[in-house]
Design an enzyme around this catalytic site. Structure first.
Site, PDB file in Angstrom:
ATOM      1  N   CYS A  38     -37.223 -23.904  -8.388  1.00 35.04           N
ATOM      2  CA  CYS A  38     -38.084 -24.895  -9.036  1.00 35.04           C
ATOM      3  C   CYS A  38     -38.239 -26.106  -8.124  1.00 35.04           C
ATOM      4  O   CYS A  38     -37.302 -26.476  -7.407  1.00 35.04           O
ATOM      5  CB  CYS A  38     -37.463 -25.312 -10.369  1.00 35.04           C
ATOM      6  SG  CYS A  38     -38.371 -26.602 -11.248  1.00 35.04           S
ATOM      7  N   SER A  40     -38.204 -29.078  -8.913  1.00 28.37           N
ATOM      8  CA  SER A  40     -37.253 -30.134  -9.276  1.00 28.37           C
ATOM      9  C   SER A  40     -36.006 -30.070  -8.405  1.00 28.37           C
ATOM     10  O   SER A  40     -35.419 -31.109  -8.064  1.00 28.37           O
ATOM     11  CB  SER A  40     -36.862 -30.002 -10.753  1.00 28.37           C
ATOM     12  OG  SER A  40     -37.986 -30.140 -11.589  1.00 28.37           O
ATOM     13  N   HIS A  43     -36.406 -32.064  -5.258  1.00 28.88           N
ATOM     14  CA  HIS A  43     -36.282 -33.514  -5.376  1.00 28.88           C
ATOM     15  C   HIS A  43     -34.841 -33.968  -5.137  1.00 28.88           C
ATOM     16  O   HIS A  43     -34.611 -35.082  -4.647  1.00 28.88           O
ATOM     17  CB  HIS A  43     -36.740 -33.982  -6.754  1.00 28.88           C
ATOM     18  CG  HIS A  43     -38.224 -33.900  -6.958  1.00 28.88           C
ATOM     19  ND1 HIS A  43     -39.128 -34.491  -6.117  1.00 28.88           N
ATOM     20  CD2 HIS A  43     -38.969 -33.292  -7.917  1.00 28.88           C
ATOM     21  CE1 HIS A  43     -40.351 -34.266  -6.529  1.00 28.88           C
ATOM     22  NE2 HIS A  43     -40.287 -33.537  -7.625  1.00 28.88           N
ATOM     23  N   HIS A  59     -31.197 -24.467 -11.692  1.00 26.82           N
ATOM     24  CA  HIS A  59     -31.120 -24.776 -13.120  1.00 26.82           C
ATOM     25  C   HIS A  59     -32.002 -23.871 -13.983  1.00 26.82           C
ATOM     26  O   HIS A  59     -32.037 -24.056 -15.198  1.00 26.82           O
ATOM     27  CB  HIS A  59     -31.533 -26.234 -13.354  1.00 26.82           C
ATOM     28  CG  HIS A  59     -32.935 -26.534 -12.936  1.00 26.82           C
ATOM     29  ND1 HIS A  59     -33.271 -26.852 -11.646  1.00 26.82           N
ATOM     30  CD2 HIS A  59     -34.102 -26.527 -13.628  1.00 26.82           C
ATOM     31  CE1 HIS A  59     -34.576 -27.035 -11.562  1.00 26.82           C
ATOM     32  NE2 HIS A  59     -35.111 -26.847 -12.758  1.00 26.82           N
ATOM     33  N   CYS A 162     -36.609 -23.097 -17.506  1.00 29.46           N
ATOM     34  CA  CYS A 162     -37.161 -24.398 -17.105  1.00 29.46           C
ATOM     35  C   CYS A 162     -38.681 -24.399 -17.177  1.00 29.46           C
ATOM     36  O   CYS A 162     -39.257 -25.029 -18.048  1.00 29.46           O
ATOM     37  CB  CYS A 162     -36.699 -24.789 -15.701  1.00 29.46           C
ATOM     38  SG  CYS A 162     -37.399 -26.371 -15.148  1.00 29.46           S
TER      39      CYS A 162
END
Length: 363
Positions: A38, A40, A43, A59, A162
């Site tokens: 992902c 995310s 980041h 995650h 997610c």
């Protein structure tokens, strides 16, 4: 166990042997079957969002329960589960008012003076977002996972953890899209495609997908978009307004950029709602035209789709098995844990919807 560890931001992850502890009280030990890559995670890997190093990211996962702590009541060994970073305590103000995704209680983690869940050479390894799923096993609080039916393929179940929950939940929970409403979606990666699919399931009358890559716009059509706009060709806001005679009821920003958030706001009709899903870098400020508030326009964030994941995720599994939730098309490639850095390089290029790490012999 083998895990992908980040020891320095903006550097490749290394595959290392990491020690994972046994489950205590309300903890669950899960054998990881599959985990999605992902944006995310990037980041944190590039340091845009800080986390204590070293850490194991990941995650968006599914797996099989191996052991449970003595106080666990929600799952048992052998259960197939989807994990979720929205781990909740169950009794704070957010939880008891039905906003589980907002829970920030520290009691779902181990105390700082306890033995860590993850370690290497007797030194703690940070468990990112309470999961650290880029590993052969996960040790999580019982309120970070939910059991699902066993006929659900675990590589597709991982996506629900997610991208799908975030996108679908933003539509159904955060913005409450109703049958016939008009919707615009900016960014057609995994989350944006899930917004489109969620809007289709919710009965939206017109679903407009906005992206710069032709391949992603083609996928958006397959997921339910009625119209597509190439944002590299002209003013996307003006095109949305032209298609909808003035703007949409709901816009969804799934990238996390100042410019696209502001576009999502300008795409609204009177009384419309802009939903910001993307992770905006810290310190970035958004500029909105103040007079638009006189038209009763709203802008709001959506955290993991405002989920109640213990209820939502089994229902999403049912939607997939009914053929209404499109997960097969979202997986661009299946890779091994050792290929994780190549997978993230492809994610940064923005050409794929989702790469999924699949662990041998699980599920």
């Amino acid at each position: 166990m083998k895990a992908a560890v980040l020891r320095q931001t903006r550097q490749p992850l290394s595959i290392e042997e990491v020690r994972i502890d046994k489950p205590r009280s309300r903890e669950v030990l899960i054998r990881t079957a599959a985990v999605g890559l992902c944006h995310s995670d990037l980041h944190f890997i590039d340091g845009t969002y800080p986390a204590a190093l070293p850490f194991i990211p990941g995650h968006e996962a599914a797996g099989i329960v191996e052991q449970v702590g003595p106080e666990v009541r929600t799952v048992k060994p052998g259960d197939h589960v989807i994990t979720c970073l929205s781990v909740f305590c169950g009794h704070c103000e957010h939880c008891v008012t039905g906003h589980l995704s907002r829970c920030i209680s520290g009691e779902t983690k181990r105390a700082t003076d306890d033995e860590p869940r993850l370690s290497h050479a007797d030194k703690p390894v940070t468990q990112l977002l309470g999961l650290s799923a880029f590993a052969e096993q996960m040790l999580v609080h019982e309120h970070a996972c939910v059991a699902v039916r066993r006929d659900m393929p675990l590589d597709r179940a991982a996506l629900i953890g997610c991208a799908v929950m975030t996108g679908y939940g933003a539509v159904t929970h955060t913005s409450n899209v109703r049958p016939g409403d008009t919707v615009a979606v900016i960014g057609c990666g995994g989350i944006g495609l899930s917004v489109i699919n969620g809007a289709l399931i919710a009965g939206a009358g017109r679903i407009i997908a906005v992206d710069r890559l032709p391949g992603k716009l083609a996928m958006a059509r397959a997921f339910g978009a009625t119209d597509t706009i190439d944002a590299s060709q002209g003013d996307a806001v003006a095109q949305v307004q032209e298609l909808t005679a003035g703007g949409v009821h709901h816009s969804f920003e799934a990238i996390g950029l100042k410019a696209t958030v502001e576009q999502a706001w300008r795409m609204l009709r009177r009384g419309g709602t802009a939903n910001v899903i993307g992770m905006i870098p810290p310190g970035v400020n958004i500029e909105l035209r103040g007079t638009d508030f006189l038209a009763e326009k709203r802008i709001q964030g959506s955290l993991m789709g405002s989920n109640r994941f213990t209820v939502d995720m089994p229902r999403l599994v049912d939607l997939y098995l009914q053929g209404r939730l499109h997960l097969d098309q979202m997986i661009s490639q299946r890779i091994a844990l050792a290929q994780i850095n190549e997978g993230f390089a492809e994610l940064q290029r923005g050409e794929l919807a989702r790469s999924v790490i699949v662990f041998d012999g699980v599920g």
